[in-house]
Design a protein around this motif. Structure first.
Motif, PDB file in Angstrom:
ATOM      1  N   SER A 439      -9.671   9.721   1.088  1.00 23.37           N
ATOM      2  CA  SER A 439      -8.934  10.878   1.691  1.00 23.37           C
ATOM      3  C   SER A 439      -8.889  12.310   1.154  1.00 23.37           C
ATOM      4  O   SER A 439      -8.494  13.164   1.699  1.00 23.37           O
ATOM      5  N   LEU A 556     -11.084   4.808   6.132  1.00 22.50           N
ATOM      6  CA  LEU A 556     -10.614   4.993   4.870  1.00 22.50           C
ATOM      7  C   LEU A 556     -10.450   3.774   4.021  1.00 22.50           C
ATOM      8  O   LEU A 556     -10.060   2.718   4.428  1.00 22.50           O
ATOM      9  N   ALA A 561      -3.541   5.300   2.282  1.00 23.40           N
ATOM     10  CA  ALA A 561      -3.581   6.887   1.923  1.00 23.40           C
ATOM     11  C   ALA A 561      -3.242   8.001   3.151  1.00 23.40           C
ATOM     12  O   ALA A 561      -3.369   7.719   4.325  1.00 23.40           O
ATOM     13  N   VAL A 563      -3.823  11.528   4.756  1.00 27.04           N
ATOM     14  CA  VAL A 563      -4.898  12.412   4.791  1.00 27.04           C
ATOM     15  C   VAL A 563      -4.286  13.839   4.839  1.00 27.04           C
ATOM     16  O   VAL A 563      -3.643  13.851   5.936  1.00 27.04           O
ATOM     17  N   ASP A 884      -6.356  12.397  -4.723  1.00 31.96           N
ATOM     18  CA  ASP A 884      -5.972  11.550  -3.643  1.00 31.96           C
ATOM     19  C   ASP A 884      -5.280  10.338  -4.484  1.00 31.96           C
ATOM     20  O   ASP A 884      -4.696   9.656  -3.602  1.00 31.96           O
TER      21      ASP A 884
END
Length: 915
Positions: A439, A556, A561, A563, A884
């Motif tokens: 991400s 992903l 996660a 973004v 991230d």
């Protein structure tokens, strides 16, 4: 520029965790440890020292902006004189005189040029007698143009010249400066390199350059932006007995009376960017051939005498032919201490020794492949980088991606039996997937305002620009067809390259010119491509063969996660899908939205579908479970029905889909069962890369032994095959990629404890230690067999030895090896980061390397962080990785959760399959 650091593309030890992965882990922790400290240091070091030109964050003054104003257009005339002996202050220096002529484009009373504070200006004025700016007519301009004030901004690195009056558009002016700089050993700008010759008896000093990205300003005051192209005249003064090289041919060499120096005058350097300027002063020698036109290979005298430049000379001409690039002259030079893999400077391409020199007595097959790909990469830049340059660094992927794609075409033309075009799958496509599935990734082409500072420019030299750029341009070439793609670029057809020759462009210019060729698509090239380059990531295409439904989703690795980059296209792509059904190639389809029904993809129970045929598209593929079963059955019954690159794709897609919890992990493991029948290099390399992830996670659990037993079983047919055809491993196969597969087989056989392997390799090593000059171990196998680092005259051999030193399991030996990194006489600066990586790839060495980096962070960053292309590139990736994964400790939380959920299933699968 070459891809920076070339950690071997071929596994030296199959069961070893990749050095780059371990290095990322260790330095990532260092980034956390030093995050606040670095912030404070950066603020202090970047603070302006000028009371006249402050640089507050809210300032809107021209000298507080990182982009030059578009008021002036320069041409350069300067003389540089590097001193290769220390002065009275025990320093190596260079001096320079610069006369820059610039044309006023827009009325202004301000002259801004880049200049690094480490370069001391002895004088900076317009005209000695009047202190006025000199005009093109040869007369001083009105007195109101006198210098008002002069200063330097630390943060934006400008020499700021404020005038009392205005410069007039259309008029030419001259700016004269004298300056002195330190000829440091920091691998950037104009710097020195030291090496030993005559068997280590004499030390040699050479002066060399590396201007990209923003280091030209360290060598001379300049307009240091890629779009600010200019003509350059740069004579060099140097000691008698040395040779000066530059971007253009030597015209005249004049010995200066009464001094043991000479002045070499070159022809004008064609209109180019400051970061492509290059010059070298050394006592090197060269080889050439009459039929090679103006091509010369330069290196240390010993290297040339040993024939180490012959291979590069031989493959340069065919690569030039396939690129349709006819140079008047071309110098390629191997440098003993060079931070980048190579640099494409027009007329003077600079390389690391390992990227240009090949000794068949000591260099492995992989060293030869590296040379042909790096040379091909740099020569591709003659068109995309040198002739046509991006206007700003945000579009770097257009240049580096093109060269990274075309390098395989040039290498394939030079070595047609090597199947080089297939290897882009391993070394660019899958490498790009690994980064672009986070991400924290970024678009291939960023917004201009996102790339301002020198560090942000350096960060653009990353996997996205190189590898994703290559993969996306390959996909474009395939759906346009290669003839159309080539025609759209070709100078011969008055298209892109001709229109923008000696100038600069943006990505839109390329799409428009490709469209003009007359290609017939559902949408324009621009509309299709902007989705691939203006949004991060890539899709996973899911095909349900029961219904014919085809859908796409942003892939992903961590499904939870968040973004933080918005996309105007909502993470949808126009996806070209080439496919086959039960071995028969079908018509190409396009997926133009999130989901669509493609009836031809609905198949019967005895048929299977394989999408992304020949892996021409930049996306992963998932199927319904029934189609997965049929594909894997086909692999186990007759794997050759499926193209070799798609066998590689199936392995890598399945493992990464499992890591993202899209498919079951045991389904991914099943893809490796057919390896009992596989003898091709690319699928084995991909499989081991993916399995190494498990070795890293389970190295201290009961799963590890079961994994070893399974891999030992799977590799047995391959080891028997190579043991037979190589006369008990004493010879190598004739096929290029077969030699790589042999390396894999031997290393797995040894690492999994196959009977007789360690005894065999130990006997080879014992013979070598007793008589090193009589080395009977084939160069291909030495990285596996060495598990001693002594002085080596061939750079490629030194790489093998550096890697092998990290194999020991004795902690104090690894700690001593780490200490060598602090001594450039033992570990060259260019090799520091890769050496840390080799040690970190050792399970015992991981905590030791982490402690070492943490304890010595300030020294390492000061010594290697600012001048090391490899270091800055790793740090840029780590910064995104850190962002991230901040909440989970760099992914540790995700890994722990994944382990808890999958460990028992993985263990039982390996136990059942290794029985």
């Amino acid at each position: 520029m070459g891809k920076g650091y070339y950690i071997s593309k071929h596994l030296a030890t199959a069961a070893m965790v990749l050095a780059t992965i371990a290095l990322v882990t260790i330095i990532a922790l260092s980034v956390v440890y030093n995050r606040e400290k670095s912030k404070n240091t950066a603020k202090f070091s970047n603070a302006t020292t000028s009371p006249v030109f402050p640089t507050p964050k809210t300032s809107n003054e021209p000298w507080d902006k990182y982009r030059l104003p578009d008021t002036l257009s320069p041409q350069y005339n300067m003389t540089l004189w590097p001193r290769l002996v220390k002065n009275a202050n025990e320093m190596y220096i260079f001096t320079g005189i610069s006369r820059v002529m610039f044309t006023c484009v827009k009325k202004t009373d301000l002259i801004l040029s880049h200049s690094n504070k480490k370069t001391k200006k002895k004088h900076s004025y317009f005209n000695k007698k009047t202190s006025n700016l000199k005009c093109n007519a040869g007369n001083s301009v009105n007195v109101n143009l006198r210098l008002f004030t002069l200063n330097y901004t630390t943060e934006t690195q400008y020499l700021v010249i404020q005038l009392e009056g205005k410069l007039k558009p259309g008029k030419d002016y001259w700016l004269y400066t004298e300056f002195t700089g330190k000829l440091a050993d920091d691998l950037e700008g104009f710097y020195r390199s030291e090496y030993m010759e005559d068997g280590g008896k004499s030390e040699k000093i050479i002066a060399i350059t590396q201007m990209q990205a923003t280091y030209a300003r360290k060598a001379f005051p300049c307009f240091d932006e890629p779009g600010m192209k200019a003509v350059f005249h740069i004579p060099l003064i140097h000691d008698l007995g040395t040779t000066a090289l530059s971007n253009s041919q030597e015209i005249k060499n004049v010995i200066i009376d009464g001094m043991a120096i000479t002045r070499t005058i070159f022809g004008p350097i064609k209109r180019t960017s400051t970061n492509l300027i290059a010059f070298v002063v050394s006592d090197f020698t060269y080889i050439n051939a009459k039929d090679k036109k103006g091509v010369r290979i330069w290196a240390r005298k010993r290297a040339i005498e040993d024939g180490q430049g012959d291979y590069a000379l031989n493959i340069t001409q065919p690569i030039l032919e396939v690129n349709s690039y006819p140079p008047v002259f071309l110098d390629q030079i191997a440098l003993p201490d060079f931070n980048s893999g190579a640099m494409e400077n027009w007329g003077l391409v600079t390389y690391r020794e390992t990227a240009l020199l090949y000794d068949p007595r000591t260099s492995a097959n992989g060293n030869k492949q590296r040379i042909v790909t790096v040379v091909s990469h740099e020569l591709a830049h003659m068109w995309f980088r040198n002739l046509v340059t991006v206007k700003w660094w945000n579009d770097l992927g257009l240049n580096e991606g093109f060269a990274s794609y075309v390098e395989y075409l040039g290498a394939d033309y030079a070595e047609p039996t090597w199947n080089m075009k297939d290897q882009i799958i391993l070394y660019d496509l899958q490498r790009a997937f690994a980064v672009d599935s986070l991400s924290s990734s970024h678009p291939l082409s960023r917004k201009e305002e996102e790339v301002n500072t020198p560090s942000e420019m350096s960060e653009m030299f990353n996997t996205i620009s190189y590898s994703k750029g290559a993969a996306v341009l390959k996909m474009l070439s395939e759906f346009l067809t290669e003839p159309v793609f080539s025609k759209g670029l070709s100078v011969r057809f008055t298209n892109y390259l001709k229109q923008f020759a000696f100038g600069s462009s943006v990505h839109l210019d390329l799409w428009l010119h490709l469209q003009k060729v007359g290609v017939k698509l559902l949408y324009s090239v621009h509309k299709i491509m902007k989705r691939w380059i203006l949004q991060m990531g890539f899709p996973v295409v899911t095909i349900d063969t029961r219904t014919g439904n085809v859908s796409q989703k942003h892939f992903l690795l961590e499904t939870e996660a968040v973004v933080d980059r918005k996309s105007e296209f909502n993470y949808e792509w126009f996806v070209p899908i080439k496919w086959m059904k039960k071995g028969q190639v079908q018509d190409q389809l396009w997926l133009l939205q999130k989901s669509a029904i493609h009836k031809p993809m609905k198949v019967s129970k005895n048929e299977w579908v394989l999408a992304n045929l020949h892996v021409l598209g930049y996306f992963r593929v998932n199927y319904d479970l029934g189609n997965w079963d049929r594909l894997l059955s086909q692999l186990e019954s007759n794997h050759q029905v499926i193209p070799v690159v798609n066998r590689t794709q199936i392995l890598d897609d399945a493992f990464n889909l499992a890591r993202a919890s899209i498919i079951n992990i045991t389904l991914a493991l099943r893809t490796t069962k057919y390896l009992l029948h596989e003898q091709e290099y690319i699928p084995w390399e991909a499989a081991l890369h993916d399995l190494n992830y498990f070795f890293q996670l389970f190295d201290r659990s009961e799963v590890y032994g079961a994994m070893q037993a399974y891999l030992k079983k799977q590799v047995k047919p391959l080891s028997e095959y190579f043991g037979t055809i190589s006369s008990n491993w004493t010879t190598v196969p004739s096929g290029h990629t077969d030699q790589f597969t042999q390396i894999i087989a031997l290393s797995i056989v040894c690492s999994t404890g196959v009977e007789g392997c360690r005894e065999l390799t130990s006997s080879w090593l014992k013979k070598w230690m007793q008589n090193p000059p009589n080395n009977e171990i084939h160069p291909n196998l030495r990285s596996t067999v060495y598990c001693m680092f002594q002085k080596a005259t061939v750079a490629a051999e030194a790489v093998k030895l550096r890697s092998a030193l990290a194999c020991t399991k004795v902690p104090w030996l690894l700690n001593r090896y780490l200490e060598y990194i602090m001594n450039p006489e033992k570990i060259c600066k260019q090799d520091a980061t890769s050496t840390i990586g080799y040690i970190a790839s050792n399970i015992i060495g991981q905590p030791l390397a982490w402690d070492f980096v943490r304890a010595n962070w300030d020294y390492i960053f000061k010594l290697y962080g600012t001048g090391s292309f490899t270091f800055s590139r790793l740090i840029s990736d780590l910064k995104r990785f850190q962002k991230d994964n901040a909440e989970t400790g760099f992914g540790s939380g995700t890994q722990i959760k994944w382990l808890e959920e999958k460990k028992e299933a993985i263990l039982q699968w390996f136990l059942s399959e290794s029985a």
